[in-house]
Design a protein around this motif. Structure first.
Motif, PDB file in Angstrom:
ATOM      1  N   PRO A   1       0.823  -1.213   0.000  1.00  0.00           N
ATOM      2  CA  PRO A   1       0.000   0.000   0.000  1.00  0.00           C
ATOM      3  C   PRO A   1       0.862   1.270   0.000  1.00  0.00           C
ATOM      4  N   VAL A   2       1.689   1.450  -1.040  1.00  0.00           N
ATOM      5  CA  VAL A   2       2.618   2.576  -1.051  1.00  0.00           C
ATOM      6  C   VAL A   2       2.009   3.864  -1.570  1.00  0.00           C
ATOM      7  N   LYS A   3       0.946   3.778  -2.337  1.00  0.00           N
ATOM      8  CA  LYS A   3       0.248   4.958  -2.856  1.00  0.00           C
ATOM      9  C   LYS A   3       1.162   5.871  -3.670  1.00  0.00           C
ATOM     10  N   ASN A   4       1.995   5.259  -4.533  1.00  0.00           N
ATOM     11  CA  ASN A   4       2.828   6.060  -5.424  1.00  0.00           C
ATOM     12  C   ASN A   4       1.965   6.892  -6.341  1.00  0.00           C
ATOM     13  N   GLN A   5       2.474   8.055  -6.704  1.00  0.00           N
ATOM     14  CA  GLN A   5       1.781   8.868  -7.695  1.00  0.00           C
ATOM     15  C   GLN A   5       2.153   8.393  -9.096  1.00  0.00           C
ATOM     16  N   LEU A   6       3.434   8.063  -9.312  1.00  0.00           N
ATOM     17  CA  LEU A   6       3.911   7.537 -10.592  1.00  0.00           C
ATOM     18  C   LEU A   6       5.157   6.694 -10.321  1.00  0.00           C
ATOM     19  N   GLY A   7       4.947   5.425  -9.951  1.00  0.00           N
ATOM     20  CA  GLY A   7       6.051   4.531  -9.619  1.00  0.00           C
ATOM     21  C   GLY A   7       6.693   3.953 -10.871  1.00  0.00           C
ATOM     22  N   GLU A   8       8.017   4.073 -10.991  1.00  0.00           N
ATOM     23  CA  GLU A   8       8.743   3.579 -12.170  1.00  0.00           C
ATOM     24  C   GLU A   8      10.142   3.134 -11.781  1.00  0.00           C
ATOM     25  N   GLY A   9      10.807   2.445 -12.713  1.00  0.00           N
ATOM     26  CA  GLY A   9      12.215   2.091 -12.577  1.00  0.00           C
ATOM     27  C   GLY A   9      12.497   1.022 -11.541  1.00  0.00           C
ATOM     28  N   VAL A  10      11.627   0.034 -11.430  1.00  0.00           N
ATOM     29  CA  VAL A  10      11.787  -1.009 -10.417  1.00  0.00           C
ATOM     30  C   VAL A  10      13.063  -1.813 -10.676  1.00  0.00           C
ATOM     31  N   GLN A  11      13.887  -1.978  -9.626  1.00  0.00           N
ATOM     32  CA  GLN A  11      15.128  -2.746  -9.730  1.00  0.00           C
ATOM     33  C   GLN A  11      15.266  -3.679  -8.529  1.00  0.00           C
ATOM     34  N   TRP A  12      15.695  -4.908  -8.800  1.00  0.00           N
ATOM     35  CA  TRP A  12      15.985  -5.882  -7.748  1.00  0.00           C
ATOM     36  C   TRP A  12      17.470  -5.784  -7.413  1.00  0.00           C
ATOM     37  N   TYR A  13      17.804  -5.638  -6.133  1.00  0.00           N
ATOM     38  CA  TYR A  13      19.198  -5.570  -5.696  1.00  0.00           C
ATOM     39  C   TYR A  13      19.492  -6.825  -4.891  1.00  0.00           C
ATOM     40  N   CYS A  14      20.162  -7.764  -5.523  1.00  0.00           N
ATOM     41  CA  CYS A  14      20.396  -9.094  -4.968  1.00  0.00           C
ATOM     42  C   CYS A  14      21.157  -9.056  -3.645  1.00  0.00           C
ATOM     43  N   GLU A  15      22.173  -8.209  -3.552  1.00  0.00           N
ATOM     44  CA  GLU A  15      23.021  -8.187  -2.349  1.00  0.00           C
ATOM     45  C   GLU A  15      22.247  -7.880  -1.071  1.00  0.00           C
ATOM     46  N   THR A  16      21.221  -7.050  -1.167  1.00  0.00           N
ATOM     47  CA  THR A  16      20.430  -6.713   0.024  1.00  0.00           C
ATOM     48  C   THR A  16      19.039  -7.340  -0.012  1.00  0.00           C
ATOM     49  N   GLN A  17      18.789  -8.151  -1.062  1.00  0.00           N
ATOM     50  CA  GLN A  17      17.475  -8.792  -1.219  1.00  0.00           C
ATOM     51  C   GLN A  17      16.365  -7.750  -1.106  1.00  0.00           C
ATOM     52  N   SER A  18      16.500  -6.696  -1.918  1.00  0.00           N
ATOM     53  CA  SER A  18      15.544  -5.592  -1.840  1.00  0.00           C
ATOM     54  C   SER A  18      15.121  -5.120  -3.227  1.00  0.00           C
ATOM     55  N   ILE A  19      13.967  -4.524  -3.276  1.00  0.00           N
ATOM     56  CA  ILE A  19      13.426  -3.924  -4.494  1.00  0.00           C
ATOM     57  C   ILE A  19      13.470  -2.415  -4.306  1.00  0.00           C
ATOM     58  N   TRP A  20      13.969  -1.716  -5.322  1.00  0.00           N
ATOM     59  CA  TRP A  20      14.074  -0.256  -5.293  1.00  0.00           C
ATOM     60  C   TRP A  20      13.256   0.312  -6.443  1.00  0.00           C
ATOM     61  N   TRP A  21      12.641   1.470  -6.245  1.00  0.00           N
ATOM     62  CA  TRP A  21      11.904   2.127  -7.312  1.00  0.00           C
ATOM     63  C   TRP A  21      11.745   3.609  -7.006  1.00  0.00           C
ATOM     64  N   LEU A  22      11.380   4.347  -8.034  1.00  0.00           N
ATOM     65  CA  LEU A  22      11.145   5.787  -7.906  1.00  0.00           C
ATOM     66  C   LEU A  22       9.654   6.078  -7.944  1.00  0.00           C
ATOM     67  N   ASP A  23       9.246   7.028  -7.157  1.00  0.00           N
ATOM     68  CA  ASP A  23       7.934   7.651  -7.326  1.00  0.00           C
ATOM     69  C   ASP A  23       8.246   8.998  -7.965  1.00  0.00           C
ATOM     70  N   ILE A  24       8.122   9.068  -9.288  1.00  0.00           N
ATOM     71  CA  ILE A  24       8.517  10.255 -10.042  1.00  0.00           C
ATOM     72  C   ILE A  24       7.775  11.502  -9.553  1.00  0.00           C
ATOM     73  N   GLU A  25       6.462  11.431  -9.501  1.00  0.00           N
ATOM     74  CA  GLU A  25       5.677  12.596  -9.087  1.00  0.00           C
ATOM     75  C   GLU A  25       5.863  12.916  -7.606  1.00  0.00           C
ATOM     76  N   GLY A  26       6.059  11.908  -6.798  1.00  0.00           N
ATOM     77  CA  GLY A  26       6.274  12.122  -5.370  1.00  0.00           C
ATOM     78  C   GLY A  26       7.715  12.476  -5.038  1.00  0.00           C
ATOM     79  N   ALA A  27       8.608  12.403  -6.043  1.00  0.00           N
ATOM     80  CA  ALA A  27      10.032  12.754  -5.914  1.00  0.00           C
ATOM     81  C   ALA A  27      10.725  11.978  -4.801  1.00  0.00           C
TER      82      ALA A  27
END
Length: 72
Positions: A13-39
């Motif tokens: 339930p992140v409520k991004n305004q415009l979520g993009e650029g999803v990346q998986w980072y294996c070393e930390t077992q994490s997903i990273w992404w940008l909320d463009i409109e939310g900066a």
């Protein structure tokens, strides 16, 4: 045409305004992404399943993960 079907494991339930650029980072077992409109740059670790704002900066539009990126 290839037809791929999958099951939704969980949603966030992140409520991004415009979520993009999803990346998986294996070393930390994490997903990273940008909320463009939310900066904001966000990340979620696989085990925790709770998103965290890593960086909020007006005009943020791109990010790159590297070996120098620290886990959170």
């Amino acid at each position: 045409m290839l037809n791929i079907v999958g099951d939704l494991l969980f949603s966030l339930p992140v409520k991004n305004q415009l979520g993009e650029g999803v990346q998986w980072y294996c070393e930390t077992q994490s997903i990273w992404w940008l909320d463009i409109e939310g900066a904001c740059l966000l990340a979620i670790q696989r085990k925790i399943k709770r998103p965290q704002n890593i960086l909020c900066l007006k005009g943020l539009g791109v990010f790159v993960l590297s070996k120098m990126t620290s886990g959170y």
